[in-house]
Design a protein around this motif. Structure first.
Motif, PDB file in Angstrom:
ATOM      1  N   ILE A 257      -7.098   3.709  -2.460  1.00  0.00           N
ATOM      2  CA  ILE A 257      -8.293   4.011  -3.245  1.00  0.00           C
ATOM      3  C   ILE A 257      -7.834   4.563  -4.595  1.00  0.00           C
TER       4      ILE A 257
ATOM      5  N   LYS B 258       0.824  -1.212   0.000  1.00  0.00           N
ATOM      6  CA  LYS B 258       0.000   0.000   0.000  1.00  0.00           C
ATOM      7  C   LYS B 258       0.859   1.263   0.000  1.00  0.00           C
TER       8      LYS B 258
ATOM      9  N   LEU C  23      -7.138   1.468   3.104  1.00  0.00           N
ATOM     10  CA  LEU C  23      -6.865   0.829   1.812  1.00  0.00           C
ATOM     11  C   LEU C  23      -6.424   1.881   0.805  1.00  0.00           C
TER      12      LEU C  23
ATOM     13  N   PRO D 125     -11.128   0.990  -4.035  1.00  0.00           N
ATOM     14  CA  PRO D 125     -10.232   0.045  -3.336  1.00  0.00           C
ATOM     15  C   PRO D 125     -10.335  -1.382  -3.855  1.00  0.00           C
TER      16      PRO D 125
END
Ligand code: B12
Ligand code: SF4
Ligand code: SF4
Length: 233
Positions: A138, A120, A136, A144
Motif C-alpha cells: 500500500i 512486494k 498487497l 495498492p
C-alpha cells in the motif's frame, strides 16, 4: 561516482522512463528469502523497486467482476514495467555495475505460486509502501493500485527504509473480498507467511475462475481488495 549521486541519477532516470515511484532496498536482510534459483541474489547487494500506477477510474468501474479494461491495462503496466527495468539495468551497466531485471509478472513455481523474487518484499524494504492486511503493498500516494518490478544490482546505491504500516483498524479489503480470502490480521512489520494474512487458495481459485469464464479477461485478476482500500481512493 559517489553513491548518493549515482542513486539520485538512477532515480531521475527511472522516473524519466515512466516509473511513478522508485526506491532502493538493502539486500542484506534477504539472505534467507526463497528465490529461483536459490542463489539468485548472491552477486547483488541492492534492489531497485519500481512502481507504475493504474488509474483510479479502472477500479471505480469494477462492480461485481474484473473488467476487460482492467485486464488490458494490467498487461500494459507489466510491459511498461519490464521496459523500465531494462532501462534501469542498462543505466547501471553503463556505470560498470552488474544489474539483473526481474520480470514484473512471471510465475516460476506453479505449485507454490511464486515468482523468481517477490517484488512486494523488495518494495516494502525500499520504502515504497507497507504490506497491508490484503498482503498487497500500500503506497501512501496511490494505495495498492500500483504494479511493481525489481532490478537487483551490485551498485553501492543508497538504501531507503521501510514505511510504518498505516492500516490501523481498517478492514475494508477483508469486507470487500468476494472470495472471503483476507483474514484481516494486522502487522506492524511483516507477515511470517502468506497464510497468516490470506486464505491463499480461495484467492487463487477465484482468479482462475475469472480467467476461465469471463470474456476478454484473459489474465487471472480480481482487484476488489485494491478497489476497497481507502488509500486507492
Ligand atoms: C504468485 C503471485 C500471485 C498468486 C499468489 C499471491 C501471493 N500473495 O503470493 C495469486 C495468483 C493468488 C496472486 C493474486 C494477486 N496478485 Co499477484 N503475484 C504473484 C507473483 C507472480 C509472485 C508472488 C510471490 O512470489 N510471492 C511469494 C510470497 C512468499 O511473497 P509475498 O506474497 O510477497 O509475501 C511475503 C513477503 O512479501 C514477505 N516479506 C515482506 N517484507 C519482507 C522483508 C524481507 C526482508 C523478507 C525476507 C520478506 C518479506 O512477507 C510476506 C509473507 O511471507 C507476483 C509478482 C512477483 N514476482 O512478485 C504478483 C504480485 C504479487 N501480484 C499482484 C497483484 C496486484 C495481485 C492481485 C490483486 C491480482 C490482480 N491483479 O487482480 C491478487 C491479490 C492477492 C493478494 N491479496 O495478495 C502485484 C502486487 C502489487 C502490490 N501493490 O502489492 C504483484 C507484485 C505483481 C506486480 N508486478 O505488481 N498473485
Ligand atoms: S484479488 Fe480478489 S479474491 Fe484475491 S484477495 Fe483480492 S479481493 Fe480477494
Ligand atoms: S483496505 Fe484498509 S486494511 Fe486493507 S490494506 Fe487498505 S488500509 Fe489496510
Amino acid at each position: 561516482m559517489k553513491p548518493a549521486r549515482l542513486t539520485a541519477q538512477l532515480k531521475r532516470q527511472a522516473l524519466g522512463l515512466g516509473a511513478d515511484l522508485v526506491g532502493v532496498a538493502d539486500l542484506a536482510p534477504f539472505s534467507r528469502l526463497k528465490t529461483y534459483p536459490p542463489d539468485l541474489l548472491a552477486p547483488y547487494r541492492r534492489a531497485v523497486s519500481l512502481a507504475v500506477r493504474l488509474p483510479r477510474a479502472i477500479f471505480d468501474d469494477l462492480v461485481d467482476q474484473p473488467t476487460p479494461i482492467y485486464a488490458n491495462f494490467y498487461q500494459a503496466a507489466n510491459r511498461r514495467l519490464d521496459e523500465i527495468a531494462l532501462g534501469v539495468a542498462g543505466f547501471l551497466e553503463d556505470h560498470d555495475y552488474r544489474a539483473l531485471p526481474i520480470p514484473a509478472s512471471q510465475m516460476i513455481d506453479m505449485t507454490e505460486l511464486r515468482g523468481a523474487l517477490t517484488h512486494k518484499a523488495v518494495a516494502r524494504m525500499a520504502g515504497l509502501g507497507w504490506q497491508g492486511k490484503s498482503l498487497l503493498i500500500i503506497t501512501p500516494q496511490y494505495g495498492p493500485r500500483v504494479r511493481l518490478v525489481t532490478v537487483v544490482t551490485d551498485a553501492p546505491l543508497k538504501a531507503n527504509r521501510p514505511l510504518a504500516n498505516r492500516c490501523g483498524k481498517c478492514d475494508q479489503c477483508r469486507r470487500a473480498c468476494p472470495a472471503g480470502a483476507i483474514k484481516g490480521v494486522g502487522t506492524g512489520n511483516r507477515y511470517d507467511s502468506r497464510g497468516q494474512a490470506l486464505h491463499f487458495a480461495k484467492c487463487r481459485n477465484l482468479l482462475m475462475q475469472n480467467f476461465a469464464k469471463l470474456p476478454k479477461v484473459e489474465v487471472p485478476i480480481c482487484g476488489f481488495c485494491i478497489k476497497a482500500c481507502p488509500f486507492t481512493r
